[in-house]
Scaffold this motif. Structure first.
Motif, short mmCIF file in Angstrom:
data_model
loop_
_atom_site.label_atom_id
_atom_site.label_comp_id
_atom_site.label_asym_id
_atom_site.label_seq_id
_atom_site.Cartn_x
_atom_site.Cartn_y
_atom_site.Cartn_z
N GLN A 57 -11.57 43.08 -18.72
CA GLN A 57 -12.18 44.00 -17.98
C GLN A 57 -12.09 43.93 -16.44
N HIS A 58 -11.35 44.65 -15.92
CA HIS A 58 -11.04 44.53 -14.31
C HIS A 58 -11.57 45.59 -13.51
N ARG A 59 -11.71 44.81 -12.17
CA ARG A 59 -12.13 45.77 -11.16
C ARG A 59 -10.93 46.01 -10.13
N LEU A 60 -11.00 47.10 -9.25
CA LEU A 60 -10.15 47.36 -8.22
C LEU A 60 -10.78 47.88 -7.01
N LEU A 61 -10.36 47.35 -5.89
CA LEU A 61 -11.10 47.72 -4.47
C LEU A 61 -9.94 47.97 -3.54
N THR A 62 -9.99 49.27 -3.04
CA THR A 62 -8.87 49.49 -2.19
C THR A 62 -9.41 49.88 -0.70
N ALA A 63 -8.49 49.54 0.15
CA ALA A 63 -8.51 49.96 1.69
C ALA A 63 -7.26 50.34 2.14
N HIS A 64 -7.11 51.53 3.03
CA HIS A 64 -5.80 51.71 3.59
C HIS A 64 -5.57 51.31 4.78
N LEU A 65 -4.29 50.74 4.82
CA LEU A 65 -3.84 50.42 6.37
C LEU A 65 -2.89 51.54 7.29
N ASP A 66 -2.47 52.41 6.49
CA ASP A 66 -1.67 53.75 7.24
C ASP A 66 -2.74 54.33 7.96
N THR A 67 -2.32 54.99 8.89
CA THR A 67 -3.02 55.61 10.12
C THR A 67 -2.51 57.14 10.29
N LEU A 68 -3.32 58.01 10.95
CA LEU A 68 -2.42 59.21 11.53
C LEU A 68 -1.61 58.82 12.35
N GLY A 69 -0.73 59.63 12.78
CA GLY A 69 0.42 59.33 13.64
C GLY A 69 1.23 60.77 13.96
N ALA A 70 2.51 60.54 14.25
CA ALA A 70 3.40 61.74 14.25
C ALA A 70 4.67 61.33 14.33
N MET A 71 5.49 62.23 14.27
CA MET A 71 7.14 62.03 14.19
C MET A 71 7.78 62.80 15.30
N VAL A 72 8.91 62.57 15.77
CA VAL A 72 9.73 63.42 16.62
C VAL A 72 10.15 64.67 15.78
#
Length: 344
Positions: A57-72
């Motif tokens: 029986q497993h657990r999973l923790l997440t955190a995200h490294l992508d951020t807000l931004g923009a494109m040309v």
């Protein structure tokens, strides 16, 4: 490295959604230095696993490294850039911000500033009244360009990513001010917990996966690559502060409901009981315009119990702020959870 060291390092690595290779490379390198064998997923996530006493029986923790931004979005006739936003935020949140254009053509970087086209009050009488939206906002490049041809000659093209300067500061009173605390605070906490585990080597009761995701800001971050044994899914993300919100900058926030619906009641209560038993300051809260990696996983059909907690973040999706007290409370609750029994 401390949690704060990790945080200041992470905030200074540009990582708008879709342009996260550099920050993922950094995390992989740090994990390997700690003795882990991280795996890269096909959609650019990073997964590291600690085998526990119970490997069924497993657990999973997440955190995200992508951020807000923009494109040309387009190159204007005067050589400035029209932009298209990445993530859910308003143009007024980035007005006046310094930025960097990352050129896909040659790998170079060009700096600039995001401004309203009609910024000068000495020229435009309606400057203060104009809506901040795509047609009026532009990037003023720090290059000698006077037309679209000169901008293209730099190598700039439609689709080039644009990152925002984080302006990370830590005040003597313990406040941390920066862009992208969502969700680099959480990622820093998980990195520090992984470092602490390698030092202490106290066996975890259950095999636990730490997933650093790269597409959360656009809604489909860590909803795939879940090991089939995972039965508990904890998203570590920010707590949003504002009117009618209980979340503050000095406690850990436990989300009971977001825009997708309620989180698992038993899991939520498990976290509450851990916080109370260990005297960790916390708040319960509802985020009406919010989604997390955990809620995305549920929408994708994950058969897990899901929960969400995180540090309280003021002015989310703008120039954000939290306090070291909130970061500490969040880290303590996560560590307490890692060594706790399964959610009843």
């Amino acid at each position: 490295m401390t949690t704060l060291d990790y945080l200041t390092t992470l905030t200074n690595i540009p990582s708008p959604t879709g342009y996260t290779k550099a920050i993922m490379d950094y995390v992989v390198g740090e994990l390997e230095k700690l003795g882990y064998q991280p795996q890269r997923t096909p959609k650019d996530g990073v997964l590291v696993t600690i085998k526990g006493q119970n490997d069924r029986q497993h657990r999973l923790l997440t955190a995200h490294l992508d951020t807000l931004g923009a494109m040309v979005r387009a190159i204007n006739s005067d050589g400035r850039l029209k932009i298209d936003l990445i993530g859910g935020f308003n143009y007024n949140a980035i007005e006046g911000e310094n930025c960097t254009v990352h050129l896909a053509k040659n790998g170079k970087q060009v700096t600039g500033t995001i401004l309203l086209h009609q910024t000068s009050v000495h020229v435009y009488a309606d400057s203060g009244k104009l809506e901040r939206q795509q047609d009026n906002m532009e990037v003023r490049l720090d290059e000698k360009v006077r037309n679209a041809e000169e901008t293209r000659a730099l190598g700039i093209n439609v689709g080039d990513f644009i990152s925002f300067d984080p302006r990370t500061q830590v005040t003597p009173s313990g406040f941390v001010k920066s862009r992208h605390l969502d969700d680099k605070v959480s990622a820093a906490i998980l990195l520090n917990l992984l470092k602490t585990y390698q030092k202490e080597q106290t066996p975890l009761p259950y095999t636990t996966h730490f997933y650093f995701s790269s597409f959360e800001e656009v809604g489909h971050g860590a909803n795939s690559s879940l090991p089939p044994e995972v039965i508990e899914y904890l998203a570590v993300d920010m707590g949003a502060i504002g009117d009618d919100q209980a979340t503050d900058e000095y406690t850990v926030s436990i989300c009971v409901k977001d825009a997708t619906g309620p989180y698992h009641f038993g899991f939520r209560q498990h976290l509450v009981q851990l916080a109370e038993s260990q005297q960790i300051p916390y708040q319960l809260d509802i985020y009406p315009h919010y989604g997390s990696d955990a809620s995305a996983a549920m929408a994708a059909g994950a058969e897990v119990k899901h929960a969400l907690l995180g540090a309280g973040i003021e002015s989310s999706h703008a120039y954000e702020r939290t306090h070291l007290d909130s970061i500490e409370a969040t880290e303590k609750l996560i560590k307490a959870y890692l060594y706790s029994p399964l959610v009843p």
